[in-house]
Design an enzyme around this catalytic site. Structure first.
Site, PDB file in Angstrom:
ATOM      1  N   SER A  22       0.812  -1.326  -0.011  1.00 37.49           N
ATOM      2  CA  SER A  22      -0.102   0.082  -0.003  1.00 37.49           C
ATOM      3  C   SER A  22       0.826   1.281  -0.254  1.00 37.49           C
ATOM      4  O   SER A  22       0.408   2.193   0.151  1.00 37.49           O
ATOM      5  CB  SER A  22      -0.967   0.122   1.406  1.00 37.49           C
ATOM      6  OG  SER A  22      -0.321  -0.191   2.437  1.00 37.49           O
ATOM      7  N   ASN A 109      -1.600  -3.269  13.047  1.00 39.43           N
ATOM      8  CA  ASN A 109      -3.268  -3.173  13.092  1.00 39.43           C
ATOM      9  C   ASN A 109      -3.659  -2.187  13.937  1.00 39.43           C
ATOM     10  O   ASN A 109      -4.703  -1.263  13.684  1.00 39.43           O
ATOM     11  CB  ASN A 109      -3.543  -4.581  13.699  1.00 39.43           C
ATOM     12  CG  ASN A 109      -3.519  -5.664  13.041  1.00 39.43           C
ATOM     13  OD1 ASN A 109      -2.669  -5.413  11.877  1.00 39.43           O
ATOM     14  ND2 ASN A 109      -3.572  -6.982  13.186  1.00 39.43           N
ATOM     15  N   THR A 156     -40.871  23.378  -9.458  1.00 35.93           N
ATOM     16  CA  THR A 156     -41.110  22.094  -8.834  1.00 35.93           C
ATOM     17  C   THR A 156     -41.284  21.110 -10.224  1.00 35.93           C
ATOM     18  O   THR A 156     -41.772  21.605 -11.064  1.00 35.93           O
ATOM     19  CB  THR A 156     -42.261  21.683  -8.069  1.00 35.93           C
ATOM     20  OG1 THR A 156     -43.312  21.982  -8.839  1.00 35.93           O
ATOM     21  CG2 THR A 156     -42.266  22.554  -6.742  1.00 35.93           C
ATOM     22  N   HIS A 157     -40.680  19.865 -10.294  1.00 34.51           N
ATOM     23  CA  HIS A 157     -40.511  19.068 -11.650  1.00 34.51           C
ATOM     24  C   HIS A 157     -40.029  19.810 -12.995  1.00 34.51           C
ATOM     25  O   HIS A 157     -40.308  19.757 -13.857  1.00 34.51           O
ATOM     26  CB  HIS A 157     -42.289  18.786 -11.792  1.00 34.51           C
ATOM     27  CG  HIS A 157     -43.026  18.287 -10.750  1.00 34.51           C
ATOM     28  ND1 HIS A 157     -43.144  16.826 -10.495  1.00 34.51           N
ATOM     29  CD2 HIS A 157     -43.790  18.889  -9.912  1.00 34.51           C
ATOM     30  CE1 HIS A 157     -43.774  16.795  -9.335  1.00 34.51           C
ATOM     31  NE2 HIS A 157     -44.331  17.880  -9.265  1.00 34.51           N
ATOM     32  N   SER A 278     -13.732  26.147 -25.981  1.00 32.84           N
ATOM     33  CA  SER A 278     -13.849  24.799 -26.584  1.00 32.84           C
ATOM     34  C   SER A 278     -12.820  24.851 -27.337  1.00 32.84           C
ATOM     35  O   SER A 278     -12.009  25.898 -28.010  1.00 32.84           O
ATOM     36  CB  SER A 278     -15.077  24.927 -27.509  1.00 32.84           C
ATOM     37  OG  SER A 278     -14.638  24.150 -28.443  1.00 32.84           O
ATOM     38  N   LYS A 284     -17.523  29.170 -27.526  1.00 32.93           N
ATOM     39  CA  LYS A 284     -18.200  28.671 -26.375  1.00 32.93           C
ATOM     40  C   LYS A 284     -17.531  29.024 -25.001  1.00 32.93           C
ATOM     41  O   LYS A 284     -16.267  29.616 -25.227  1.00 32.93           O
ATOM     42  CB  LYS A 284     -17.881  27.045 -26.832  1.00 32.93           C
ATOM     43  CG  LYS A 284     -18.672  26.380 -27.600  1.00 32.93           C
ATOM     44  CD  LYS A 284     -20.096  26.343 -27.449  1.00 32.93           C
ATOM     45  CE  LYS A 284     -20.475  25.773 -26.205  1.00 32.93           C
ATOM     46  NZ  LYS A 284     -20.304  24.279 -26.190  1.00 32.93           N
ATOM     47  N   ASN A 286     -17.905  27.443 -21.638  1.00 34.15           N
ATOM     48  CA  ASN A 286     -18.700  26.239 -20.914  1.00 34.15           C
ATOM     49  C   ASN A 286     -18.358  26.463 -19.326  1.00 34.15           C
ATOM     50  O   ASN A 286     -17.286  26.635 -18.561  1.00 34.15           O
ATOM     51  CB  ASN A 286     -17.885  25.150 -21.256  1.00 34.15           C
ATOM     52  CG  ASN A 286     -18.107  24.828 -22.791  1.00 34.15           C
ATOM     53  OD1 ASN A 286     -19.033  25.275 -23.431  1.00 34.15           O
ATOM     54  ND2 ASN A 286     -17.249  24.244 -23.461  1.00 34.15           N
ATOM     55  N   GLU A 291     -19.960  21.151 -14.220  1.00 36.88           N
ATOM     56  CA  GLU A 291     -20.195  19.764 -14.953  1.00 36.88           C
ATOM     57  C   GLU A 291     -19.584  18.535 -14.089  1.00 36.88           C
ATOM     58  O   GLU A 291     -20.197  17.536 -13.756  1.00 36.88           O
ATOM     59  CB  GLU A 291     -19.961  19.643 -16.347  1.00 36.88           C
ATOM     60  CG  GLU A 291     -20.978  20.420 -17.273  1.00 36.88           C
ATOM     61  CD  GLU A 291     -20.412  20.581 -18.364  1.00 36.88           C
ATOM     62  OE1 GLU A 291     -20.528  19.624 -19.286  1.00 36.88           O
ATOM     63  OE2 GLU A 291     -19.545  21.656 -18.624  1.00 36.88           O
ATOM     64  N   TYR A 318      -8.808  -7.663  12.719  1.00 40.08           N
ATOM     65  CA  TYR A 318      -8.220  -7.093  11.570  1.00 40.08           C
ATOM     66  C   TYR A 318      -7.952  -7.861  10.473  1.00 40.08           C
ATOM     67  O   TYR A 318      -7.808  -9.290  10.588  1.00 40.08           O
ATOM     68  CB  TYR A 318      -6.780  -6.471  12.068  1.00 40.08           C
ATOM     69  CG  TYR A 318      -6.094  -6.079  10.597  1.00 40.08           C
ATOM     70  CD1 TYR A 318      -6.465  -4.845  10.305  1.00 40.08           C
ATOM     71  CD2 TYR A 318      -5.507  -6.933   9.887  1.00 40.08           C
ATOM     72  CE1 TYR A 318      -5.746  -4.196   9.079  1.00 40.08           C
ATOM     73  CE2 TYR A 318      -4.780  -6.496   8.541  1.00 40.08           C
ATOM     74  CZ  TYR A 318      -5.086  -4.973   8.467  1.00 40.08           C
ATOM     75  OH  TYR A 318      -4.520  -4.402   7.156  1.00 40.08           O
ATOM     76  N   LYS A 326      -8.121   2.811   2.379  1.00 45.99           N
ATOM     77  CA  LYS A 326      -7.594   4.555   2.199  1.00 45.99           C
ATOM     78  C   LYS A 326      -7.723   4.968   0.655  1.00 45.99           C
ATOM     79  O   LYS A 326      -8.137   6.185   0.899  1.00 45.99           O
ATOM     80  CB  LYS A 326      -5.773   3.988   2.409  1.00 45.99           C
ATOM     81  CG  LYS A 326      -5.503   3.999   3.757  1.00 45.99           C
ATOM     82  CD  LYS A 326      -4.103   3.417   3.795  1.00 45.99           C
ATOM     83  CE  LYS A 326      -4.257   2.549   5.126  1.00 45.99           C
ATOM     84  NZ  LYS A 326      -4.880   1.243   5.208  1.00 45.99           N
TER      85      LYS A 326
HETATM   86  N1  ARG Z   1      -0.810  -1.570   5.238  1.00 47.01           N
HETATM   87  C1  ARG Z   1      -1.775  -2.401   6.003  1.00 47.01           C
HETATM   88  C2  ARG Z   1      -3.156  -1.612   6.219  1.00 47.01           C
HETATM   89  O1  ARG Z   1      -3.261  -0.640   5.699  1.00 47.01           O
HETATM   90  C3  ARG Z   1      -1.098  -2.492   7.196  1.00 47.01           C
HETATM   91  C4  ARG Z   1      -1.596  -3.494   8.265  1.00 47.01           C
HETATM   92  C5  ARG Z   1      -1.062  -4.800   7.766  1.00 47.01           C
HETATM   93  N2  ARG Z   1      -1.199  -5.497   8.893  1.00 47.01           N
HETATM   94  C6  ARG Z   1      -0.945  -6.878   8.868  1.00 47.01           C
HETATM   95  N3  ARG Z   1      -1.356  -7.655   9.911  1.00 47.01           N
HETATM   96  N4  ARG Z   1      -0.538  -7.498   7.562  1.00 47.01           N
HETATM   97  O2  ARG Z   1      -4.098  -2.138   6.577  1.00 47.01           O
END
Ligand code: ARG
Length: 469
Positions: A22, A109, A156-157, A278, A284, A286, A291, A318, A326
């Site tokens: 990650s 965790n 309305t509508h 445009s 144009k 816009n 939008e 966990y 994320k």
């Molecule tokens: N990158 C992981 C997360 O965002 C971290 C936790 C990983 N924990 C584990 N026991 N492998 O959740």
């Protein structure tokens, strides 16, 4: 080297690292992780697991890593897996053996959720402030429009219904933003719980001090159940809902701007700096901000529903699935931040076309209900009055006779009623509290300003307790 190298007979496969890492997106939690790590080191010191010297060495190393990250000199490795691992690895490189003590009594965790909660508290507070600025812009526009008594058709509508003050229309969006701010504040109450000390899932045999850590990190309280602490992502789901709701409000305003700035409506002219052109059609201009405010609601709803689906059915405690919290959250935060700022700019610089608004609202039929109510005041049951006026409007359309003429010659109406059909009269007759006429709208402006200053106080309160980096 991974954190679990000793347990495995072989190193990690490249495909595993690529799929599970990650680090590409959780880097933005670095400062929050370091702040929480310093609090963790301090609690290890209070528990006498770290000496004062070791504590200073670790805190200095963490601060150095923070500098390296802000100066973009920290090199992330493929094996870092996530930002938390990268920071611990780098701390160990800087301070040697003592770095191996940093993770005592903690798991990623509890660590990851602590950092994410700190992040949510800061970012949502800042979005609350942006929403507040937007609401103040709407208030300022409403105040100047109420002074010149501009009105337009209320719909309305998407059919013209009754005239409403422009200030009333603008504040309708403003009240939605006030509810958004209120939702941010209430969502942050539940996010304000420190999970550090829950460990992997069950707490620790060491003499840790989760209460002290919560205080140091300026959380309102600490977790009550370690299993819940590491698996709770309600605060992410709630944040995604709160952000989606803001996105939906922006989207509805966006749709309105698209309509109003069209030549067909011609109610609103956007400032050039907040319009696009445009690449092909030279004439144009816009409304792309509007939008996109409309379009981005789709991905915000997707972020929310996608993450709810991730949460559904997860066994305690966990699970790695939770890493999926994320990206949708970061995306929703980024989109809403930019959207609020762009829409604030658009509304604060746009010009409202008073003439076109008034003209559209001044058709005689927009006073139809006033004619019916005139009959009601003279004892006619509303249903009958409604039928009389309804058939007059139909006659006027079918026989192409102006409505005022039919009203003037109707045995139960007459010339006296004609003043109700005069331009600008219908809107002034909306006198009930919260209604669309100039009298209640003036009081509403005052109520709105008061509501906004209470929201401002709440948001500033969040800020003052959460500005330490
Ligand atoms: N990158 C992981 C997360 O965002 C971290 C936790 C990983 N924990 C584990 N026991 N492998 O959740």
């Amino acid at each position: 080297m991974t954190l679990w190298e000793a347990r495995m007979g072989s190193g990690p496969n490249d495909a595993l690292l690529k799929y599970t890492s990650s680090i590409e997106f959780d880097r933005r939690l670095a400062d929050d992780d370091i702040r929480a790590s310093i609090a963790h080191v301090n609690q290890l010191n209070r528990a006498k697991i770290l000496s004062d010297d070791e504590t200073s060495i670790l805190v200095a190393a963490l601060k150095k890593v923070k500098e390296e990250i802000s100066g973009c000199t920290l090199v992330y490795l493929d094996t870092d897996e996530d930002v938390h691992t990268a920071i611990e690895r780098r701390v160990t490189e800087i301070c040697g053996e003592v770095g191996g003590k940093l993770h005592t009594g903690r798991s990623r965790n509890d660590q990851v959720s602590t950092a994410l909660r700190l992040f949510v508290k800061r970012e949502l507070s800042s979005i609350g402030k942006d929403a507040l600025n937007f609401a103040y812009t709407l208030l300022e526009r409403a105040e100047s429009e109420v002074d010149v008594e501009v009105y337009l058709p209320g719909y309305t509508h998407l059919q013209r219904a009754q005239p409403v003050m422009l200030a009333h229309h603008l504040l309708a969006h403003g009240w939605a933003l006030i509810r958004d701010i209120d939702r941010i504040v209430s969502c942050l109450k539940r996010a304000d719980v420190c999970p550090l000390g829950a460990g992997a899932l069950a707490g620790s045999s060491l003499n840790l001090d989760p209460d002290g850590v919560a205080v140091e990190l300026e959380f309102k309280e600490r977790f009550k159940n370690s299993l819940d602490a590491v698996s709770d992502r309600d605060y992410v789901a709630e944040s995604l809902f709160v952000l989606s709701m803001i996105g939906i409000h922006l989207s509805r305003m966006g749709e309105e701007v698209v309509l109003w700035s069209s030549q067909e409506f011609n109610f609103m002219v956007l400032d050039d700096a907040f319009s696009t052109g445009s690449s092909m059609l030279p004439q144009k201009k816009n409304p792309d901000i509007a939008e996109l405010a409309r379009g981005k609601a789709g991905r915000l709803i997707g972020n929310l529903t996608g993450f709810l689906a991730t949460l559904k059915g997860l066994p305690l405690s966990y699970n790695r699935d939770l890493q999926e919290d994320k990206e949708p959250l970061f995306d929703a935060i980024d989109q809403i931040k930019r959207g609020l700022i762009a829409m604030t700019g658009l509304y604060s610089t746009a010009t409202f076309n008073h003439g076109a608004m008034r003209q559209a609202a001044d058709s005689a039929s927009s006073a139809a209900v006033d004619i019916a109510e005139w009959l009601v005041e003279r004892g006619k049951p509303f249903r009958e009055a409604h039928a009389i006026v309804g058939s007059l409007v139909r006659d006027s359309i079918e026989r192409r006779v102006p409505l005022p003429e039919l009203v003037a010659t109707h045995p139960e109406l007459g010339n006296e009623v004609l003043e109700l059909l005069e331009p600008g009269v219908a809107v002034t007759r909306r006198t009930t509290p919260g209604g669309a006429g100039p009298i209640p709208v003036r009081s509403q402006v005052v109520e709105f300003r008061q509501a906004l200053s209470s929201m401002k106080a709440l948001i500033n309160d969040l800020y003052s307790s959460d500005t330490r980096g």
